[in-house]
Design a protein around this motif. Structure first.
Motif, PDB file in Angstrom:
ATOM      1  N   GLN B  33       0.839  -1.192   0.000  1.00 56.91           N
ATOM      2  CA  GLN B  33       0.000   0.000   0.000  1.00 56.91           C
ATOM      3  C   GLN B  33       0.877   1.246   0.000  1.00 56.91           C
ATOM      4  N   TYR B  35       0.810   5.339   1.135  1.00 54.81           N
ATOM      5  CA  TYR B  35       0.148   6.337   1.962  1.00 54.81           C
ATOM      6  C   TYR B  35       0.838   7.675   1.776  1.00 54.81           C
ATOM      7  N   GLN B  37       1.445  11.518   3.716  1.00 53.62           N
ATOM      8  CA  GLN B  37       1.359  12.245   4.979  1.00 53.62           C
ATOM      9  C   GLN B  37       1.751  13.695   4.751  1.00 53.62           C
ATOM     10  N   GLY B  40       2.911  17.063   9.783  1.00 55.41           N
ATOM     11  CA  GLY B  40       2.235  17.166  11.065  1.00 55.41           C
ATOM     12  C   GLY B  40       0.843  16.575  11.106  1.00 55.41           C
ATOM     13  N   ARG B  41       0.532  15.741  10.143  1.00 58.01           N
ATOM     14  CA  ARG B  41      -0.806  15.158  10.074  1.00 58.01           C
ATOM     15  C   ARG B  41      -0.733  13.637  10.054  1.00 58.01           C
ATOM     16  N   GLY B  42      -1.904  13.020  10.072  1.00 57.64           N
ATOM     17  CA  GLY B  42      -1.952  11.570   9.939  1.00 57.64           C
ATOM     18  C   GLY B  42      -1.745  11.151   8.495  1.00 57.64           C
ATOM     19  N   LEU B  43      -1.752   9.862   8.283  1.00 59.16           N
ATOM     20  CA  LEU B  43      -1.532   9.337   6.933  1.00 59.16           C
ATOM     21  C   LEU B  43      -2.854   9.135   6.208  1.00 59.16           C
ATOM     22  N   HIS B  45      -4.560   6.955   3.086  1.00 58.72           N
ATOM     23  CA  HIS B  45      -4.376   5.816   2.193  1.00 58.72           C
ATOM     24  C   HIS B  45      -4.572   6.255   0.743  1.00 58.72           C
ATOM     25  N   PHE B  88       4.746   7.075   1.888  1.00 52.52           N
ATOM     26  CA  PHE B  88       5.234   5.848   2.503  1.00 52.52           C
ATOM     27  C   PHE B  88       4.653   4.645   1.785  1.00 52.52           C
ATOM     28  N   LYS B  99      -1.114  -5.873  11.058  1.00 52.70           N
ATOM     29  CA  LYS B  99      -0.180  -4.759  11.121  1.00 52.70           C
ATOM     30  C   LYS B  99       0.564  -4.638   9.807  1.00 52.70           C
ATOM     31  N   LEU B 100       0.866  -3.410   9.466  1.00 52.42           N
ATOM     32  CA  LEU B 100       1.612  -3.115   8.253  1.00 52.42           C
ATOM     33  C   LEU B 100       3.033  -2.729   8.629  1.00 52.42           C
ATOM     34  N   PHE B 102       5.894  -0.257   7.560  1.00 54.90           N
ATOM     35  CA  PHE B 102       6.079   0.964   6.785  1.00 54.90           C
ATOM     36  C   PHE B 102       7.536   1.178   6.409  1.00 54.90           C
ATOM     37  N   GLY B 103       7.726   1.744   5.239  1.00 52.86           N
ATOM     38  CA  GLY B 103       9.056   2.163   4.828  1.00 52.86           C
ATOM     39  C   GLY B 103       9.432   3.470   5.492  1.00 52.86           C
ATOM     40  N   LYS B 104      10.603   3.958   5.170  1.00 55.73           N
ATOM     41  CA  LYS B 104      11.119   5.165   5.812  1.00 55.73           C
ATOM     42  C   LYS B 104      10.465   6.428   5.281  1.00 55.73           C
ATOM     43  N   GLY B 105       9.880   6.344   4.116  1.00 55.85           N
ATOM     44  CA  GLY B 105       9.192   7.503   3.568  1.00 55.85           C
ATOM     45  C   GLY B 105      10.041   8.299   2.607  1.00 55.85           C
TER      46      GLY B 105
END
Lengths: 113, 112
Positions: B33, B35, B37, B40-43, B45, B88, B99-100, B102-105
């Motif tokens: 997946q 995502y 961001q 300062g906010r949530g992610l 999808h 991400f 659970k997923l 996540f990569g470093k972004g």
């Protein structure tokens, strides 16, 4: 659809106090919610998986007595940071799982003085 | 532990250009997946691709998956300043509400 709220959005507290963060799925039921911690310019670090009606599953290295998680209903999970210290200052994000996708709250910024 | 690695870690382009981000992972997956961001906010999808799929589109987004190379790419076409964000990739191993990892972004900056 698939909206997740998080409250509070930010909190400043003194060292030694406990802070509770709420995560709510507003328009769907979530049997599983997740709690993450994110440091500036870094990725999300999963802290724990919260399952409705059962104990949370914590990731390695996360103190379960420090970060108390309660998932009392299909729409609400809470994270309590007990006896917070400055090193607990961070951005905490929750998500609610819906099939394979996670829907994230807007996050809570915690600053412990 | 983090599985995904986005590449590049930062990308700056002009509005209207295309942006390509790559993600590599290490173990077998059920789905991957992407995502977004905002600071300062949530992610949020963006798109999900399953292990038996090779390509998927959603609006200006195109994602590919090569399970033999354990890699995925996200293409944003005709970028806009509003696309400025961190992106991400995240992998799920079993499907369902799991659970997923996540990569470093990757930080994308789209200059107007």
């Amino acid at each position: 659809g698939a909206v997740v709220s998080q409250h509070p959005s930010w909190v400043i507290c003194k060292s030694g106090t406990s802070v509770k963060i709420e995560c709510r799925s507003l328009d769907f039921q979530a049997t599983t919610m997740f709690w993450y911690r994110q440091f500036p310019k870094q990725s999300l670090m999963l802290m724990a998986t919260s399952n409705e009606g059962s104990k949370a599953t914590y990731e390695q290295g996360v103190e379960k007595d420090k970060f108390l998680i309660n998932h009392a209903s299909l729409t609400l999970s809470t994270l309590t940071v007990t006896s917070a210290h400055p090193e607990d200052s961070s951005f905490y994000i929750c998500s609610a799982g819906r099939w394979e996708t996670q829907y994230f709250g807007p996050g809570t910024r915690l600053l412990v003085l | 532990s983090q599985q995904g690695e986005e590449d590049p870690q930062a990308l700056s382009i002009q509005e209207g250009e295309n942006a390509t981000m790559n993600c590599s992972y290490k173990t077998s997956i059920n789905n991957l997946q992407w995502y977004r961001q905002n600071s300062g906010r949530g992610l949020v999808h963006l798109i999900l691709i399953r292990s038996n799929e090779r390509e998927k589109h959603s609006g200006r987004l195109r994602v590919t998956l090569d399970t033999s190379k354990k890699s995925s790419s996200l293409l944003i076409t005709a970028s806009r300043a509003a696309d400025t964000a961190s992106y991400f990739c995240a992998t799920g191993r079993q499907g369902g509400s799991e659970k997923l990892v996540f990569g470093k972004g990757m930080k994308l900056t789209v200059n107007p």
